[in-house]
Scaffold this motif. Structure first.
Motif, mmCIF file in Angstrom:
data_model
loop_
_atom_site.group_PDB
_atom_site.id
_atom_site.type_symbol
_atom_site.label_atom_id
_atom_site.label_comp_id
_atom_site.label_asym_id
_atom_site.label_seq_id
_atom_site.Cartn_x
_atom_site.Cartn_y
_atom_site.Cartn_z
ATOM 1 N N LEU A 189 0.987 -1.386 0.000
ATOM 2 C CA LEU A 189 0.088 -0.231 -0.280
ATOM 3 C C LEU A 189 0.957 1.351 -0.153
ATOM 4 O O LEU A 189 0.311 1.966 -0.374
ATOM 5 C CB LEU A 189 -0.980 -0.182 1.041
ATOM 6 C CG LEU A 189 -1.674 -0.940 1.489
ATOM 7 C CD1 LEU A 189 -2.573 -1.345 1.893
ATOM 8 C CD2 LEU A 189 -3.261 -0.587 -0.143
ATOM 9 N N ASN A 190 2.192 0.889 0.996
ATOM 10 C CA ASN A 190 2.844 2.706 1.130
ATOM 11 C C ASN A 190 3.483 2.195 -0.444
ATOM 12 O O ASN A 190 3.749 3.491 -1.270
ATOM 13 C CB ASN A 190 3.940 2.214 1.705
ATOM 14 C CG ASN A 190 3.507 2.658 3.159
ATOM 15 O OD1 ASN A 190 3.360 4.163 3.147
ATOM 16 N ND2 ASN A 190 3.261 2.094 4.092
ATOM 17 N N THR A 191 3.277 1.516 -1.324
ATOM 18 C CA THR A 191 3.921 1.843 -2.726
ATOM 19 C C THR A 191 3.561 2.632 -3.410
ATOM 20 O O THR A 191 3.126 3.178 -3.977
ATOM 21 C CB THR A 191 4.761 0.453 -3.166
ATOM 22 O OG1 THR A 191 5.743 -0.549 -2.701
ATOM 23 C CG2 THR A 191 5.104 0.344 -4.788
ATOM 24 N N LEU A 192 1.860 1.390 -3.284
ATOM 25 C CA LEU A 192 0.934 2.049 -4.007
ATOM 26 C C LEU A 192 0.057 3.526 -4.489
ATOM 27 O O LEU A 192 -0.108 3.754 -5.330
ATOM 28 C CB LEU A 192 0.208 0.828 -4.274
ATOM 29 C CG LEU A 192 -1.239 1.578 -3.961
ATOM 30 C CD1 LEU A 192 -0.919 0.654 -6.492
ATOM 31 C CD2 LEU A 192 -2.613 0.388 -4.143
ATOM 32 N N ASN A 193 0.259 3.942 -3.027
ATOM 33 C CA ASN A 193 0.150 5.390 -3.228
ATOM 34 C C ASN A 193 0.909 6.367 -4.039
ATOM 35 O O ASN A 193 0.370 7.119 -4.206
ATOM 36 C CB ASN A 193 0.656 5.461 -1.393
ATOM 37 C CG ASN A 193 -0.487 5.409 -0.776
ATOM 38 O OD1 ASN A 193 -1.692 4.726 -0.995
ATOM 39 N ND2 ASN A 193 -0.510 5.129 0.800
ATOM 40 N N HIS A 194 2.024 5.843 -4.836
ATOM 41 C CA HIS A 194 3.021 6.665 -5.225
ATOM 42 C C HIS A 194 2.561 6.480 -6.244
ATOM 43 O O HIS A 194 3.252 6.743 -7.345
ATOM 44 C CB HIS A 194 4.176 7.119 -4.712
ATOM 45 C CG HIS A 194 4.107 7.018 -3.056
ATOM 46 N ND1 HIS A 194 4.278 6.415 -2.256
ATOM 47 C CD2 HIS A 194 4.718 8.242 -3.028
ATOM 48 C CE1 HIS A 194 4.588 7.018 -0.972
ATOM 49 N NE2 HIS A 194 4.719 8.092 -1.568
ATOM 50 N N THR A 195 2.206 5.234 -7.150
ATOM 51 C CA THR A 195 2.379 5.306 -8.655
ATOM 52 C C THR A 195 1.303 5.518 -9.546
ATOM 53 O O THR A 195 -0.171 6.020 -8.891
ATOM 54 C CB THR A 195 2.084 3.096 -8.468
ATOM 55 O OG1 THR A 195 0.439 3.129 -8.305
ATOM 56 C CG2 THR A 195 3.168 2.801 -8.477
ATOM 57 N N PHE A 196 1.055 6.132 -10.627
ATOM 58 C CA PHE A 196 0.610 6.411 -11.202
ATOM 59 C C PHE A 196 -0.569 5.565 -12.215
ATOM 60 O O PHE A 196 -0.132 5.155 -12.591
ATOM 61 C CB PHE A 196 0.763 7.606 -12.550
ATOM 62 C CG PHE A 196 0.182 7.639 -13.503
ATOM 63 C CD1 PHE A 196 -0.684 9.226 -13.109
ATOM 64 C CD2 PHE A 196 -0.244 7.149 -14.478
ATOM 65 C CE1 PHE A 196 -1.462 9.170 -14.157
ATOM 66 C CE2 PHE A 196 -0.833 7.385 -15.584
ATOM 67 C CZ PHE A 196 -1.972 8.521 -15.305
#
Length: 240
Positions: A189-196
């Motif tokens: 989730l911490n990674t997903l938050n930053h993806t476009f």
């Protein structure tokens, strides 16, 4: 003293900690494999990769990412060896407690992360300057989840791992599946938050989650401070 050492040794379940590590690796790889079988998600990954290549070519990205990766590895390694074996067990009384405990861990962590993010990372002290490194990404893509000052990386990981450890001290050791689920959700989730992402149904919720965090990245004065769920932003009036 010998009895104390013997008691500690009896509570040190290295096998369970090893299973957690293996489970985290396997579940992460499985999720990534299954997710990118979907054409829409594949397309988003290619868009992020294209933007990431431009960013990694900038001189500032590699050293920060390397330092962040190293401190993250050291923090996790210390936790998995020194602390996690006291926090997990292979015994499971009720399967539904895995769901309940996973929810509790993630919500407790997200509450403390919300407070730190709002009042410390975006406060007026030295931590704001450290957090500003991450906020250089005004339009974040996948790679920006890892473009974080190493001090902030340590704080973020320690908040999650510390939440798990403190709760285990009060509630008793968690089943290994609880630790696996919460750790994978924390990282993903911490990674997903930053993806476009700009996804069709049934992934609209994913687009909404990332859009909210992208608003946070527009400048250092936006809301949306929580990272697992925006519940605390809704409760405390910082949903932007």
């Amino acid at each position: 003293m010998s009895e104390f050492i013997a008691t500690l040794a009896s509570q040190y379940h290295w096998q369970a900690a090893l299973i957690v590590l293996a489970g985290v690796i396997i579940l992460t790889k499985l999720i990534n494999y299954l997710a990118f079988l979907n054409p829409s998600l594949q397309r988003m990954r290619e868009i992020n990769k294209e933007q990431d290549r431009k960013k990694i070519a900038q001189e500032k990205y590699p050293p920060v990412m390397k330092a962040s990766r190293n401190i993250g590895l050291i923090t996790n390694l210390a936790f998995f060896i020194l602390i996690l074996p006291f926090c997990v067990t292979l015994e499971l009384d009720k399967w539904w407690m895995v769901i309940v405990n996973s929810f509790i861990i993630l919500m407790v962590y997200d509450f403390f992360y919300y407070l730190c993010h709002r009042f410390w990372f975006h406060g007026n002290g030295w931590m704001r300057r450290i957090h500003a490194v991450h906020h250089q990404a005004r339009k974040p893509t996948y790679i920006d989840a890892f473009y974080v000052h190493p001090v902030e990386t340590f704080v973020g990981i320690a908040l999650f791992l510390g939440s798990l450890a403190i709760l285990a001290a009060f509630l008793g050791p968690f089943h290994v599946s609880t630790a696996i689920i919460t750790y994978v959700l924390f990282t993903q989730l911490n990674t997903l938050n930053h993806t476009f992402v700009d996804l069709p149904f049934p992934f609209k919720t994913v687009s909404w989650i990332t859009a909210k965090h992208h608003i946070h990245h527009e400048n250092m004065h936006k809301g949306n401070y929580a990272t697992i769920t925006l519940l605390y932003d809704k409760l405390f009036g910082t949903l932007d």
